[in-house]
Every structure is written in structure tokens, then in C-alpha cells.
Design a protein around this motif. Structure first.
Motif, PDB file in Angstrom:
ATOM      1  N   PRO A   1       6.825  60.402 154.972  1.00 21.95           N
ATOM      2  CA  PRO A   1       6.313  59.202 155.636  1.00 21.95           C
ATOM      3  C   PRO A   1       7.243  58.840 156.789  1.00 21.95           C
ATOM      4  O   PRO A   1       8.446  59.113 156.735  1.00 21.95           O
ATOM      5  CB  PRO A   1       6.356  58.135 154.537  1.00 21.95           C
ATOM      6  CG  PRO A   1       7.265  58.651 153.495  1.00 21.95           C
ATOM      7  CD  PRO A   1       7.272  60.137 153.598  1.00 21.95           C
ATOM      8  N   ASN A   2       6.681  58.253 157.843  1.00 23.53           N
ATOM      9  CA  ASN A   2       7.530  57.879 158.981  1.00 23.53           C
ATOM     10  C   ASN A   2       8.076  56.455 158.809  1.00 23.53           C
ATOM     11  O   ASN A   2       7.704  55.741 157.875  1.00 23.53           O
ATOM     12  CB  ASN A   2       6.787  58.062 160.311  1.00 23.53           C
ATOM     13  CG  ASN A   2       5.623  57.097 160.450  1.00 23.53           C
ATOM     14  OD1 ASN A   2       5.781  55.901 160.246  1.00 23.53           O
ATOM     15  ND2 ASN A   2       4.451  57.626 160.801  1.00 23.53           N
ATOM     16  N   VAL A   3       8.962  56.092 159.725  1.00 23.15           N
ATOM     17  CA  VAL A   3       9.679  54.816 159.577  1.00 23.15           C
ATOM     18  C   VAL A   3       8.731  53.618 159.622  1.00 23.15           C
ATOM     19  O   VAL A   3       9.002  52.581 159.003  1.00 23.15           O
ATOM     20  CB  VAL A   3      10.796  54.715 160.641  1.00 23.15           C
ATOM     21  CG1 VAL A   3      10.220  54.553 162.045  1.00 23.15           C
ATOM     22  CG2 VAL A   3      11.759  53.580 160.317  1.00 23.15           C
TER      23      VAL A   3
ATOM     24  N   VAL B   1      11.808  61.236 159.812  1.00 24.20           N
ATOM     25  CA  VAL B   1      11.108  59.953 159.595  1.00 24.20           C
ATOM     26  C   VAL B   1      10.906  59.197 160.914  1.00 24.20           C
ATOM     27  O   VAL B   1      10.169  58.216 160.953  1.00 24.20           O
ATOM     28  CB  VAL B   1      11.809  59.052 158.541  1.00 24.20           C
ATOM     29  CG1 VAL B   1      11.857  59.754 157.187  1.00 24.20           C
ATOM     30  CG2 VAL B   1      13.193  58.624 158.995  1.00 24.20           C
ATOM     31  N   VAL B   2      11.582  59.648 161.967  1.00 28.44           N
ATOM     32  CA  VAL B   2      11.306  59.129 163.317  1.00 28.44           C
ATOM     33  C   VAL B   2      10.735  60.304 164.107  1.00 28.44           C
ATOM     34  O   VAL B   2      11.479  61.158 164.600  1.00 28.44           O
ATOM     35  CB  VAL B   2      12.589  58.592 163.996  1.00 28.44           C
ATOM     36  CG1 VAL B   2      12.238  57.964 165.345  1.00 28.44           C
ATOM     37  CG2 VAL B   2      13.292  57.569 163.112  1.00 28.44           C
ATOM     38  N   PRO B   3       9.390  60.370 164.198  1.00 30.26           N
ATOM     39  CA  PRO B   3       8.759  61.561 164.769  1.00 30.26           C
ATOM     40  C   PRO B   3       9.169  61.796 166.231  1.00 30.26           C
ATOM     41  O   PRO B   3       9.519  60.861 166.946  1.00 30.26           O
ATOM     42  CB  PRO B   3       7.254  61.241 164.677  1.00 30.26           C
ATOM     43  CG  PRO B   3       7.134  60.138 163.665  1.00 30.26           C
ATOM     44  CD  PRO B   3       8.408  59.365 163.751  1.00 30.26           C
ATOM     45  N   ARG B   4       9.071  63.058 166.661  1.00 31.34           N
ATOM     46  CA  ARG B   4       9.440  63.397 168.043  1.00 31.34           C
ATOM     47  C   ARG B   4       8.235  63.375 168.983  1.00 31.34           C
ATOM     48  O   ARG B   4       8.374  62.999 170.144  1.00 31.34           O
ATOM     49  CB  ARG B   4      10.062  64.798 168.083  1.00 31.34           C
ATOM     50  CG  ARG B   4      11.477  64.833 167.561  1.00 31.34           C
ATOM     51  CD  ARG B   4      12.220  66.047 168.144  1.00 31.34           C
ATOM     52  NE  ARG B   4      13.625  66.028 167.752  1.00 31.34           N
ATOM     53  CZ  ARG B   4      14.175  66.879 166.892  1.00 31.34           C
ATOM     54  NH1 ARG B   4      13.435  67.815 166.315  1.00 31.34           N
ATOM     55  NH2 ARG B   4      15.459  66.798 166.606  1.00 31.34           N
TER      56      ARG B   4
ATOM     57  N   PHE C   1       5.597  56.814 169.015  1.00 31.43           N
ATOM     58  CA  PHE C   1       5.454  55.416 169.446  1.00 31.43           C
ATOM     59  C   PHE C   1       4.476  54.647 168.559  1.00 31.43           C
ATOM     60  O   PHE C   1       4.599  53.441 168.423  1.00 31.43           O
ATOM     61  CB  PHE C   1       5.149  55.341 170.944  1.00 31.43           C
ATOM     62  CG  PHE C   1       6.367  55.651 171.759  1.00 31.43           C
ATOM     63  CD1 PHE C   1       7.369  54.701 171.903  1.00 31.43           C
ATOM     64  CD2 PHE C   1       6.563  56.913 172.317  1.00 31.43           C
ATOM     65  CE1 PHE C   1       8.525  54.988 172.613  1.00 31.43           C
ATOM     66  CE2 PHE C   1       7.718  57.213 173.030  1.00 31.43           C
ATOM     67  CZ  PHE C   1       8.702  56.255 173.175  1.00 31.43           C
ATOM     68  N   GLU C   2       3.541  55.359 167.928  1.00 31.44           N
ATOM     69  CA  GLU C   2       2.709  54.684 166.917  1.00 31.44           C
ATOM     70  C   GLU C   2       3.566  54.273 165.715  1.00 31.44           C
ATOM     71  O   GLU C   2       3.394  53.183 165.161  1.00 31.44           O
ATOM     72  CB  GLU C   2       1.570  55.602 166.446  1.00 31.44           C
ATOM     73  CG  GLU C   2       0.314  55.411 167.262  1.00 31.44           C
ATOM     74  CD  GLU C   2      -0.835  56.280 166.777  1.00 31.44           C
ATOM     75  OE1 GLU C   2      -0.852  56.654 165.579  1.00 31.44           O
ATOM     76  OE2 GLU C   2      -1.701  56.590 167.597  1.00 31.44           O
ATOM     77  N   ALA C   3       4.464  55.171 165.312  1.00 33.32           N
ATOM     78  CA  ALA C   3       5.352  54.845 164.181  1.00 33.32           C
ATOM     79  C   ALA C   3       6.278  53.682 164.537  1.00 33.32           C
ATOM     80  O   ALA C   3       6.499  52.768 163.729  1.00 33.32           O
ATOM     81  CB  ALA C   3       6.167  56.073 163.780  1.00 33.32           C
ATOM     82  N   LEU C   4       6.813  53.694 165.765  1.00 35.33           N
ATOM     83  CA  LEU C   4       7.730  52.619 166.170  1.00 35.33           C
ATOM     84  C   LEU C   4       6.993  51.294 166.319  1.00 35.33           C
ATOM     85  O   LEU C   4       7.527  50.231 165.994  1.00 35.33           O
ATOM     86  CB  LEU C   4       8.447  52.998 167.480  1.00 35.33           C
ATOM     87  CG  LEU C   4       9.397  54.197 167.380  1.00 35.33           C
ATOM     88  CD1 LEU C   4      10.046  54.479 168.737  1.00 35.33           C
ATOM     89  CD2 LEU C   4      10.474  53.984 166.318  1.00 35.33           C
TER      90      LEU C   4
ATOM     91  N   TYR D   1      19.626  56.702 163.318  1.00 42.33           N
ATOM     92  CA  TYR D   1      20.872  57.458 163.221  1.00 42.33           C
ATOM     93  C   TYR D   1      20.827  58.430 162.045  1.00 42.33           C
ATOM     94  O   TYR D   1      21.187  59.618 162.180  1.00 42.33           O
ATOM     95  CB  TYR D   1      22.071  56.513 163.088  1.00 42.33           C
ATOM     96  CG  TYR D   1      23.372  57.268 162.956  1.00 42.33           C
ATOM     97  CD1 TYR D   1      23.948  57.892 164.062  1.00 42.33           C
ATOM     98  CD2 TYR D   1      23.994  57.410 161.711  1.00 42.33           C
ATOM     99  CE1 TYR D   1      25.111  58.626 163.940  1.00 42.33           C
ATOM    100  CE2 TYR D   1      25.166  58.141 161.587  1.00 42.33           C
ATOM    101  CZ  TYR D   1      25.722  58.747 162.705  1.00 42.33           C
ATOM    102  OH  TYR D   1      26.867  59.490 162.574  1.00 42.33           O
ATOM    103  N   LEU D   2      20.375  57.960 160.899  1.00 41.72           N
ATOM    104  CA  LEU D   2      20.297  58.843 159.729  1.00 41.72           C
ATOM    105  C   LEU D   2      19.333  59.994 159.989  1.00 41.72           C
ATOM    106  O   LEU D   2      19.601  61.149 159.628  1.00 41.72           O
ATOM    107  CB  LEU D   2      19.864  58.045 158.489  1.00 41.72           C
ATOM    108  CG  LEU D   2      20.851  56.980 157.986  1.00 41.72           C
ATOM    109  CD1 LEU D   2      20.250  56.231 156.791  1.00 41.72           C
ATOM    110  CD2 LEU D   2      22.206  57.600 157.610  1.00 41.72           C
ATOM    111  N   ASP D   3      18.201  59.693 160.614  1.00 46.14           N
ATOM    112  CA  ASP D   3      17.250  60.748 160.958  1.00 46.14           C
ATOM    113  C   ASP D   3      17.911  61.780 161.881  1.00 46.14           C
ATOM    114  O   ASP D   3      17.740  62.992 161.714  1.00 46.14           O
ATOM    115  CB  ASP D   3      16.022  60.126 161.641  1.00 46.14           C
ATOM    116  CG  ASP D   3      14.894  61.132 161.803  1.00 46.14           C
ATOM    117  OD1 ASP D   3      14.206  61.396 160.798  1.00 46.14           O
ATOM    118  OD2 ASP D   3      14.712  61.665 162.914  1.00 46.14           O
TER     119      ASP D   3
END
Lengths: 206, 206
Positions: free
Chosen positions: A156-158, A82-85, A91-94, A72-74
Motif C-alpha cells: 500500500p502507498n503512503v 510506499v512513496v511511488p515513483r 501525486f495521487e498518493a501524496l 526518508y524511510l522509503d
């Protein structure tokens, strides 16, 4: 102002605080500490399962858990920070976040064994089971630490933020014993900390 | 074919299977059961914390946990189907998923107390703590069950799918005792089941 219900030692709350800082939103969020031992604390109304962190918007809407809050903040910061598109990167970050959240869940269950059970009621096979999850998870991360390359991803991502919070939690509650076994993760955390001032700013003394 | 590592009683695996069916992807996924008691089962390589479900793509990429898998499946189905795009609807669905995942986590810890600890090592205050989370969560859901309106959302969203899996898990492992206390959720689940054939198709006998 938005309100963040939190407790400083929480690794999930720390994830949110670091993300908020990276996204330039920290000054729009007032952190209000939760007293989890106070049965009258409003946290159990804000989140019926009684867990922190919870974000409360100006209109009273509540969002939890940490994954939902960070997304939500992203989103309100414009999205894709921080949550890439990009599909593969996202999906690697998640997945990295899910792995580190899973290692944290096992770590917390080990802490709760001491907090919520008298010593004679500790079950070693249960503790071993959780420790195995932690060890397998950290070994997998040591084998290929995520790349922190600001030329490719400015923030950096999440997943990476969660890894830093996981390692910080292992420092706080497990006396940093991970450091002798996972030297590449030690180097990784040093690099993360150098790039992200909020990591040191959210550190809690053991 | 993609591969889903799963165990039929898992509420999180059920979430993925229902989502895959709703998204028209079920025939692209081969379900391979995990033997969690077999220390040689490859699940611990596919997901170091050893939890199901895990989705394995054709190229060997693994995705977990259930939240990540459902978002991925929604994405490859075009996006915005069971994970809504509209901000308010999306974050309400994600919060509902987080609430139901949290109630499930507490429910699983109660099941694990029996599975992993001898009876004389059960700690009632810990079980009460988890039961309180479940009761507060279900009471909040009973007070305002999510709307299932196919004229507005053709498919149930991931929050609603998770609620159905939660209630199904309370039927499977807790003898359906929730039904006497939460009549609006009983009616809600009947409506969900009437709209979603995969709910009955993924039911496991107690």
C-alpha cells in the motif's frame, strides 16, 4: 539503531510505524515514547514545535514530520515502495495523504477542544466547522475509495496507509461512528487490515 | 493554463506562488481567489477539507496541499530545482519546510482564536501553548539560519521559501514583533528578498 519518538495513540506516529514495518525497517528502529505533559521531555529539542513523530538517525540527525520520515524511510529502503515513483501514481498518493492528514488535523482539533478547554469555553461553531471538514473528506473518500490491488502495487502507498490511520483514529477517539455512514470505507479498511499485519499490531485500546 | 485557488494572505499560497515564479511557471498558472466565507465556493469540492492552496491541472486533476503542489511544480519544471535531489540536502530542506509549516500552523491557530471565537471564549493557556511552539521554533532557526548560497544552490529550496513565508506571515498578522528578538532571521529575510523578487511581489498590506 534509529530512534522514533512517538506516542502510541498518534495517527501520524502509526503511519510511520506501519510504513517502517512494510519497508522491512522496523527492527532498525527503537520506539521511545514521549511524555507530552513533561515539559522536560527532549521532544521539544528534537522538534521545536514539540510534535511527534520524530525520527533520530544514528548520527543524531532528526527528521520530522511524518511525511518527511516516511519518505526518508522509503528512500533508505531503496525508494519507490510506499512513496511511488511514477508521476501520476505518486501525486495521487501524496494528495490522498494530504487529504487524510487534513481530516486528521480537523479531528485532532476536535479532540483538543476537550483536552485543552474547559467545557464552558467550547465553541460549537468551531467544532461544527471541523466536523464539516471531516464529513466532506470522508464522503469524498467513500465516493471513490483508493484501489488496494497488490498485483499492481505490492505494498500500500503512503496515502493508503494514512487513510487506514485516519479511520483507526476515528475508531479510537470518535467511537467508530463513521462506520455506519461509510460502508465502502469499512470494507476498504477490512481489506487493508488483511494485507497489512502492522495495522492490527499498532492498534491502541480506546 | 493551470489554476491556483488561493487567498493572497495565505502563507501556504504564497509558498506556491514564489516557487512557481522561481521555476518559471508563473505564466502557466492563473490565480483564482477563494471566498472562504462563501459556502458555495467550489474550493470545498476541489479540496474536501476546504483549505487553500489547490492547484487544478488542465485535465481537471486537483493537487493539494502546498507541499504536494510545490513538489509537482518542481517535477514539471524538470525536478531538483526547489526540491533538491541530493539525499542530505533534500531531507534538510523538507525538515525545514516541516518546521516552518508547524510554526505557521501554531500561528494560524492563534489568528483563528480571534477569528472564530468571541473574546470571552479565548483560552490563554491554549494561546500560550501555541506561542511557545512559535518561540521555540523561531529560536531554533535564529540559532542557525539556513545558508542562502547561490553558488551552491542557484534557487532557494522549498524549506527556505517556507521560512520566508513564515516570517512574512509574522509581519502581516503579528505586527512584525519577531524582528526585535531574532536579528539573524531579519538579516536572512533581507538576503532572501534580495534574491527572490516574487517575495515582494506577493506581499499583502496588513
Amino acid at each position: 539503531m534509529m530512534i522514533l519518538r512517538n506516542s502510541p495513540p498518534s495517527p501520524f506516529g502509526r503511519k510511520v510505524r506501519i510504513a517502517a514495518d512494510l519497508l522491512g525497517l522496523a527492527d532498525q528502529i527503537e520506539v521511545r515514547e514521549v511524555d507530552l505533559n513533561d515539559p522536560a521531555d527532549s521532544i521539544r529539542v528534537q522538534n521545536p514545535v514539540g510534535k511527534i513523530p520524530v525520527l533520530i538517525l544514528k548520527d543524531g540527525t532528526t527528521y520530522y514530520d511524518s511525511r518527511v520520515i516516511v519518505e526518508y524511510l522509503d528512500h533508505i529502503a531503496g525508494g519507490g515502495h510506499v512513496v511511488p515513483r511514477d508521476t501520476k501514481v505518486r501525486f495521487e498518493a501524496l494528495r490522498l495523504q494530504a487529504l487524510c492528514d487534513g481530516i486528521l488535523d480537523a479531528s485532532l482539533l476536535m479532540v483538543y477542544e476537550n483536552r485543552y478547554r474547559p467545557p464552558e469555553m467550547h465553541v460549537q461553531s468551531w467544532l461544527d466547522r471541523q466536523a464539516d471538514k471531516v464529513a466532506r473528506g470522508l464522503a469524498a473518500l467513500e465516493a471513490s475509495p483508493p484501489k488496494l490491488d497488490q498485483a499492481i502495487e505490492p505494498l500500500p502507498n503512503v496515502g493508503q496507509i494514512t487513510l487506514a490511520c485516519l479511520l483507526g483514529y476515528r475508531d479510537l477517539r470518535f467511537a467508530g461512528t463513521w462506520r455506519k455512514d461509510y460502508p465502502r470505507l469499512v470494507a476498504w479498511l477490512d481489506q487493508f487490515a488483511a494485507q497489512v499485519p502492522a495495522f492490527a499490531e499498532t492498534k491502541v485500546a480506546a
